[in-house]
Design a protein around this motif. Structure first.
Motif, short mmCIF file in Angstrom:
data_model
loop_
_atom_site.label_atom_id
_atom_site.label_comp_id
_atom_site.label_asym_id
_atom_site.label_seq_id
_atom_site.Cartn_x
_atom_site.Cartn_y
_atom_site.Cartn_z
N ALA A 99 -4.70 5.10 -10.26
CA ALA A 99 -5.26 4.60 -9.01
C ALA A 99 -5.08 3.08 -8.96
N THR A 100 -4.54 2.60 -7.85
CA THR A 100 -4.45 1.15 -7.60
C THR A 100 -5.00 0.88 -6.21
N PRO A 101 -5.28 -0.39 -5.90
CA PRO A 101 -5.58 -0.68 -4.50
C PRO A 101 -4.38 -0.29 -3.63
N GLY A 102 -4.62 0.12 -2.39
CA GLY A 102 -3.52 0.32 -1.46
C GLY A 102 -2.74 -0.98 -1.35
N LEU A 103 -1.42 -0.88 -1.22
CA LEU A 103 -0.58 -2.08 -1.20
C LEU A 103 -0.61 -2.74 0.19
N LEU A 149 3.57 -10.13 -1.00
CA LEU A 149 4.91 -9.53 -0.91
C LEU A 149 5.15 -8.97 0.49
N GLY A 150 6.43 -8.99 0.89
CA GLY A 150 6.80 -8.38 2.16
C GLY A 150 8.10 -7.61 2.01
N VAL A 151 8.20 -6.48 2.71
CA VAL A 151 9.48 -5.76 2.69
C VAL A 151 10.47 -6.45 3.62
N ASP A 152 9.97 -7.23 4.60
CA ASP A 152 10.77 -7.82 5.68
C ASP A 152 11.30 -6.68 6.56
N GLY A 153 11.93 -7.02 7.65
CA GLY A 153 12.43 -6.00 8.58
C GLY A 153 13.47 -5.11 7.91
N ALA A 154 13.52 -3.85 8.38
CA ALA A 154 14.41 -2.88 7.74
C ALA A 154 15.88 -3.21 7.95
N ALA A 155 16.20 -4.06 8.94
CA ALA A 155 17.60 -4.43 9.15
C ALA A 155 18.12 -5.32 8.03
N SER A 156 17.20 -5.97 7.28
CA SER A 156 17.66 -6.74 6.12
C SER A 156 17.09 -6.17 4.82
N ASN A 157 16.49 -4.98 4.90
CA ASN A 157 16.03 -4.28 3.69
C ASN A 157 15.93 -2.80 4.05
N GLU A 158 17.05 -2.12 3.99
CA GLU A 158 17.09 -0.71 4.41
C GLU A 158 16.13 0.15 3.59
N ASP A 159 15.80 -0.28 2.38
CA ASP A 159 14.88 0.47 1.52
C ASP A 159 13.45 0.43 2.06
N SER A 160 13.02 -0.75 2.48
CA SER A 160 11.69 -0.93 3.12
C SER A 160 10.55 -0.28 2.35
N LEU A 167 2.07 -6.54 -9.48
CA LEU A 167 1.17 -5.65 -8.74
C LEU A 167 0.11 -6.46 -7.99
N GLU A 168 -0.35 -7.54 -8.62
CA GLU A 168 -1.37 -8.38 -7.99
C GLU A 168 -0.85 -9.02 -6.70
N LEU A 169 0.44 -9.39 -6.70
CA LEU A 169 1.00 -9.99 -5.47
C LEU A 169 0.87 -9.03 -4.30
N ALA A 170 1.12 -7.74 -4.57
CA ALA A 170 1.13 -6.74 -3.49
C ALA A 170 -0.28 -6.25 -3.12
N THR A 171 -1.30 -6.73 -3.82
CA THR A 171 -2.66 -6.25 -3.56
C THR A 171 -3.58 -7.44 -3.23
N ARG A 172 -4.14 -8.06 -4.25
CA ARG A 172 -5.02 -9.23 -4.01
C ARG A 172 -4.28 -10.35 -3.29
N GLY A 173 -3.04 -10.58 -3.71
CA GLY A 173 -2.26 -11.67 -3.10
C GLY A 173 -2.08 -11.45 -1.62
N GLY A 174 -1.70 -10.22 -1.24
CA GLY A 174 -1.50 -9.91 0.17
C GLY A 174 -2.80 -10.03 0.96
#
Ligand SMILES: [Zn+2]
Length: 458
Positions: free
Chosen positions: A65-69, A324-335, A363-370
């Protein structure tokens, strides 16, 4: 009020003190986490459930279990323009895509945003921002379309009212057909705040203001948007220092670096977060740290566009808030947001050695950091009693991860694990790796139709 008990799982709380439980539990009552700990929940922690309340117990053994990203940079509408300009620089890529984006309308945006949000949820994301900055004159309410999509999928949503007012005829990069008049932008921004912004503690939707970038908006718009944001107490966001070309543009047009430019317009502060921040010198990093201005690190997009490598180790060492950000899917098809956690760790180490970023830091960047970037660190981003129940439960006992010694290393360095459960505000969005709020096949079909309509005739 219903109570949900997850038990038998590893728990990484990301509470800032490194609290982890090898075999622990989480109790959720309504939309709030009421207990987290080792072993089974104590009878006292379930005592708040009166007779007649429903208690659902989930055997979560084999899971982590982790915090939701939390995703801090995205352009949901770009779900319909993936795979274009696949080998281009940022400016080449934008120039090819602007005319396609000019064909956006509310129906297409709703279909594409639903697809993008559904996919984000499948990567463990419980809260996302969106940066929508293309408002074609006859496109209808495209911002409202993203809000409707987020309600359908069930994610906590921080849409920003983006904008561009510097067309090619005035020295900007975008063609004139996709830019708006400054007064119209400010009126629409005010209207979006009045219609959608919910400042309450458990808010599912908060608006921000987000003029697009130094090369697509005027200094007047940046300055007036900052005034409006501060009057209405919403946050500010923009792209900054993404490529070396952008730094050259700022030197040529403003005679300074991108951070100095923003500073001169009142655009640094704890209520501002910037996408990318790749090309920052030491003085810029010190200034961001001093003003508590955040950076949304988007490693896959930076790689896709060959933009450079963000100095995350130096940003974190200086005390700059980083998400962290996935950015738009046009520059990150993985998203994929969990994919971005892995990329952040790997790219930091490729640039700065094996200790440049630990798996727990990633992991902290995608949770507390965000959470900090979105101004929500009192509510989300960690698993602690009293916080909102945004929880990702990852299955780590399948072939991909079984036997990996450290569950956090398994999650961050391994492939994306199946999501046993994703809770947003106490509500299940994903169960046994399937979306329960929207139909995945329908979302795929609608996305395909909207993408085909955008590209017809090109
Ligand atoms: Zn972006």
């Amino acid at each position: 009020m219903s109570t949900l008990v997850l038990e038998g799982c590893a728990v990484v709380t990301v509470d800032g003190r490194g609290t982890e439980y090898s075999t622990g539990h989480i109790v959720v009552t309504g939309n709030v986490i009421t207990a987290v700990g080792q072993g089974s929940p104590s009878p006292a922690s379930l005592a708040d459930s009166d007779d007649g309340d429903t208690v659902r117990r989930i055997d979560a053994s084999g899971c982590l279990a982790t915090p939701g990203l939390i995703n801090t940079h995205h352009h949901l509408y770009q779900w319909g323009t993936r795979g274009l300009a696949a080998d281009a620089t940022l400016f080449e890529w934008l120039t090819e895509l602007y005319p396609v984006w000019a064909r956006m309308d509310a129906d297409r945006v709703r279909a594409l945003a639903t697809g993008a949000l559904a996919w984000l949820a499948k990567s463990g994301c419980s809260t996302t921002m969106d940066h929508h900055y293309v408002f074609p004159r006859s496109g209808g309410d495209v911002l409202g379309a993203t809000v409707a999509a987020a309600r359908d999928v069930g994610l906590r949503f921080h849409p920003t009212r983006g904008s561009m007012d510097l067309g090619a005829s005035s020295g900007g990069l975008p063609p004139d057909e996709v830019v708006e008049d400054r007064d119209a932008i400010l009126l629409a921004s005010k209207a979006a705040i009045e219609e959608f912004h919910d400042p309450s503690w458990q808010s599912m939707l908060r608006i921000g203001l987000a003029p697009c970038s130094p090369f697509s908006v005027t200094p007047e718009l940046l300055s007036e948007a900052a005034d409006l944001a501060r009057q209405t107490k919403v946050r500010l966001h923009t792209h900054l220092a993404e490529t070396a070309e952008e730094n050259e543009y700022c030197a040529e047009h403003f005679g300074c670096t991108p951070v100095e430019y923003l500073d001169s317009l009142g655009w640094l502060g704890h209520d501002v977060w910037l996408a990318h921040g790749v090309h920052l010198d030491d003085a810029a990093i010190a200034r961001l740290a001093m003003t508590e201005t955040g950076v949304a690190h988007c490693p896959s997009s930076n790689g896709r566009l060959g933009a450079g490598i963000c100095r995350t180790h130096d940003l974190l060492a200086a005390g700059v808030p980083v998400g962290l950000g996935v950015d738009g899917a046009a520059s990150n098809e993985d998203s994929s947001l969990i994919g971005e956690v892995r990329q952040a760790a790997l790219i930091a180490r490729a640039a700065g050695g094996p200790r440049a970023m630990s798996v727990r830091q990633a992991l902290e960047l995608a949770t507390r950091g965000g959470a900090r970037l979105l101004g929500r660190d009192g509510e989300i981003g960690s698993l602690e009693p009293g916080k909102l129940a945004d929880v990702a439960l990852w299955r780590l006992d399948t072939l991909a991860h079984a036997g990996i010694a450290d569950p956090v290393a398994a999650l961050v360095l391994g492939s994306r694990p199946p999501l046993e459960l994703l809770l947003v505000n106490g509500k299940a969005i994903i169960e046994r790796d399937e979306l329960v709020t929207v139909d995945e096949q329908q979302a795929a079909a609608s996305s395909r139709r909207a993408a085909a309509a955008l590209l017809e005739g090109f």
